[in-house]
Design a protein around this motif. Structure first.
Motif, short mmCIF file in Angstrom:
data_model
loop_
_atom_site.label_atom_id
_atom_site.label_comp_id
_atom_site.label_asym_id
_atom_site.label_seq_id
_atom_site.Cartn_x
_atom_site.Cartn_y
_atom_site.Cartn_z
N UNK A 282 3.59 33.28 -8.09
CA UNK A 282 2.83 34.35 -8.75
C UNK A 282 2.32 33.95 -10.13
N UNK A 283 2.60 32.73 -10.54
CA UNK A 283 1.96 32.21 -11.76
C UNK A 283 0.46 32.15 -11.54
N UNK A 284 0.06 31.82 -10.31
CA UNK A 284 -1.37 31.67 -10.02
C UNK A 284 -1.84 32.52 -8.85
N UNK A 285 -0.94 33.24 -8.20
CA UNK A 285 -1.33 34.06 -7.04
C UNK A 285 -0.85 35.49 -7.23
N UNK A 286 -1.59 36.48 -6.73
CA UNK A 286 -1.22 37.88 -6.93
C UNK A 286 -0.06 38.35 -6.06
N UNK A 287 0.31 37.56 -5.06
CA UNK A 287 1.44 37.91 -4.21
C UNK A 287 2.35 36.69 -4.06
N UNK A 288 3.66 36.91 -3.87
CA UNK A 288 4.59 35.78 -3.71
C UNK A 288 4.63 35.27 -2.28
N UNK A 289 5.31 34.15 -2.09
CA UNK A 289 5.55 33.66 -0.74
C UNK A 289 6.69 34.46 -0.11
N UNK A 290 6.79 34.41 1.20
CA UNK A 290 7.88 35.10 1.89
C UNK A 290 9.23 34.52 1.48
N UNK A 291 9.26 33.20 1.26
CA UNK A 291 10.51 32.56 0.85
C UNK A 291 10.97 33.07 -0.51
N UNK A 292 10.02 33.30 -1.42
CA UNK A 292 10.37 33.81 -2.75
C UNK A 292 10.90 35.23 -2.67
N UNK A 293 10.32 36.03 -1.80
CA UNK A 293 10.82 37.39 -1.61
C UNK A 293 12.26 37.34 -1.11
N UNK A 294 12.53 36.44 -0.18
CA UNK A 294 13.89 36.28 0.33
C UNK A 294 14.84 35.81 -0.77
N UNK A 295 14.35 34.93 -1.62
CA UNK A 295 15.17 34.40 -2.72
C UNK A 295 15.60 35.54 -3.65
N UNK A 296 14.66 36.37 -4.05
CA UNK A 296 15.00 37.50 -4.92
C UNK A 296 15.97 38.45 -4.20
N UNK A 297 15.70 38.70 -2.92
CA UNK A 297 16.54 39.65 -2.18
C UNK A 297 17.98 39.16 -2.07
N UNK A 298 18.17 37.85 -1.93
CA UNK A 298 19.54 37.31 -1.84
C UNK A 298 20.31 37.61 -3.12
#
Length: 479
Positions: A282-298
């Motif tokens: 999200x430094x350069x994109x308006x949405x995160x990757x699915x893996x990043x969402x999983x990382x935060x959720x963990x």
């Protein structure tokens, strides 16, 4: 301003988020506290950012925490005659105390503490691990190494030492100057101490700080893991700094270490922050990757107190969107059917203290009676910490007469901090708790609340009373 989540969000300020209007947007989007990175911020900028955060705090009417992150020792090689040299695995390369420009055989290392401490067999990682060296000879003046992996090295690249415990402290001259400047403002709440290796590293900063700020130890060295329980005990909070940790240790070990540190901090009742590259895209994109969402959720599923944004909010193109996304992920995880059972399974056994017994009882009663909230009076912050440690499934309102306490508790899981005068008697204590529960939108007339406090009222560290109360029909009194 009520957050509909328990985990807190720590947002780093930087070029993309240094003006007051943007700080306010980040706070409204979900940032509960802000990080000022002293690696990049001058003293004047640090003071300006603190003033702007406090201005936003005044407008919002809610305590906001401020973390100043000290740079720590930045170990770097010197310069090369031609800026960069090419190396080959298996060749010999030397780091020494000769200030002459480097070449294909050697380079200056301006850190005598490394030359004196590294021993044969130790690894040296250059440029975030892109070049791996192994010492084969060390005499205090030079380190002769074999190139294990990597093909080049250039000017001023960083040096990591995964196998070496440096004998010098973690505070550099710059850190001491930065720490003095931060303390002089009398308006910061936390200091993050970089590259902690051992509990002794906390001694100097504690002597300087004298309790004026909380000390958050950043765990980014493998040596710290060997004495982690002692480090946690001497720290006020811990940050799992996965960036450097993933350089100095095999990267596949980092997720397991993150879980171990989170659980160790939860057992000890110390706030734990998970940091680095959580929504990096999200430094350069308006949405995160699915893996990043999983990382935060963990991190949220594990019960971390806070999750942190670095470049995403400091220099990225979508700082507000990054904070909003992190808040949205946290809310969704906390509504997941599996979330309560996962959090419950990791609850620690309470310590044999009055505060722990009261906090445990408050959680059990609140959950049994399905109370609207647990309301805890906390002057020093200790009672708030113990209530947070229990990870109840009902909201926690932490009422304190001390604005500094409320700001420092902004990092703690589940705490909604409110600054209010100490209660003058037991009736005022109940009525005040009921009134604030309603005005902060956590309850309504007829709801039950659980109140914990210390008697005599206003005495720090004396939590010894638990009370069940109803919010009166006028929403102003309890019974």
């Amino acid at each position: 301003m009520r957050r509909n989540r328990k985990v807190k969000i720590l947002a780093t300020l930087g070029p993309a988020s240094s003006d007051e209007a943007m700080i306010q947007k980040l706070h409204e989007a979900g940032a509960d506290l802000f990080r000022i990175n002293m690696s990049h911020a001058s003293h004047d900028m640090m003071r300006t950012l603190i003033e702007r955060i406090r201005s936003v705090e005044k407008k919002s009417g809610r305590p906001i925490g401020i973390l100043c992150d000290l740079q720590g020792p930045k170990l770097r090689v010197g310069k090369f005659a031609n800026t960069k040299v090419t190396l080959a695995p298996g060749q010999t390369f030397t780091l020494d105390n000769n200030e002459a420009p480097g070449d294909e055989t050697r380079v200056y290392l301006p850190h005598p503490e490394i030359l004196e401490t590294v021993k044969a067999g130790d690894r040296l990682l250059i440029d975030d691990g892109k070049l791996a060296l192994k010492a084969i000879e060390a005499d205090g003046k030079k380190i002769v190494c074999t190139v294990v992996a990597g093909t080049s090295i250039s000017d001023r690249k960083g040096v990591s030492l995964p196998d070496t415990i440096l004998t010098v402290g973690v505070l550099t001259d710059k850190d001491r100057a930065d720490l003095d400047a931060v303390l002089a403002t009398d308006d910061a709440d936390w200091i993050a101490l970089s590259f902690v290796q051992r509990p002794e590293d906390l001694v100097e900063v504690r002597k300087i700080a004298r309790g004026r700020v909380g000390i958050m130890s950043k765990i980014e060295k493998p040596q710290a893991l060997e004495r982690i329980d002692e480090i946690i005990e001497l720290s006020d909070a811990v940050m799992v700094a996965r960036g450097d940790l993933g350089v100095e240790m095999p990267i596949e070990m980092v997720p397991g270490i993150q879980k171990q540190l989170t659980r160790a901090c939860r057992r000890a009742g110390k706030p734990v922050v998970v940091a680095t590259q959580m929504l990096e895209s999200m430094i350069t994109a308006p949405v995160p990757t699915r893996a990043e969402v999983s990382d935060v959720s963990i991190a949220v599923f594990e019960g971390a107190d806070a999750v942190m944004l670095s470049a995403e909010s400091a220099s990225g193109q979508y700082p507000v969107e990054a904070v909003s996304m992190m808040a949205s992920i946290a809310r969704q995880v906390e509504q997941d059917p599996l979330y309560p059972s996962i959090i419950y399974a990791q609850r620690a056994t309470p310590e044999a203290t009055g505060s722990d017994a009261i906090s445990l009882a408050a959680r059990q009663i609140a959950e049994t009676l399905q109370a609207a909230a647990i309301v805890t009076y906390t002057q020093s912050g200790t009672t708030g910490l113990r209530a947070s440690r229990e990870r109840p499934n009902v909201p926690i309102l932490a009422l304190s007469p001390n604005i500094k306490t409320a700001r420092r508790l902004a990092v703690c899981w589940g705490l909604h901090c409110v600054v209010t005068h100490d209660a003058i008697d037991l009736d005022d204590m109940v009525n005040r708790a009921a009134r604030i529960t309603v005005t902060e939108e956590f309850g309504k007339p007829g709801d039950r609340i659980i109140i914990s406090a210390g008697v005599p009222l206003g005495t720090p560290g004396s939590t010894n009373m638990l009370r069940i109360a109803y919010i009166g029909a006028d929403g102003q009194t309890g019974a």
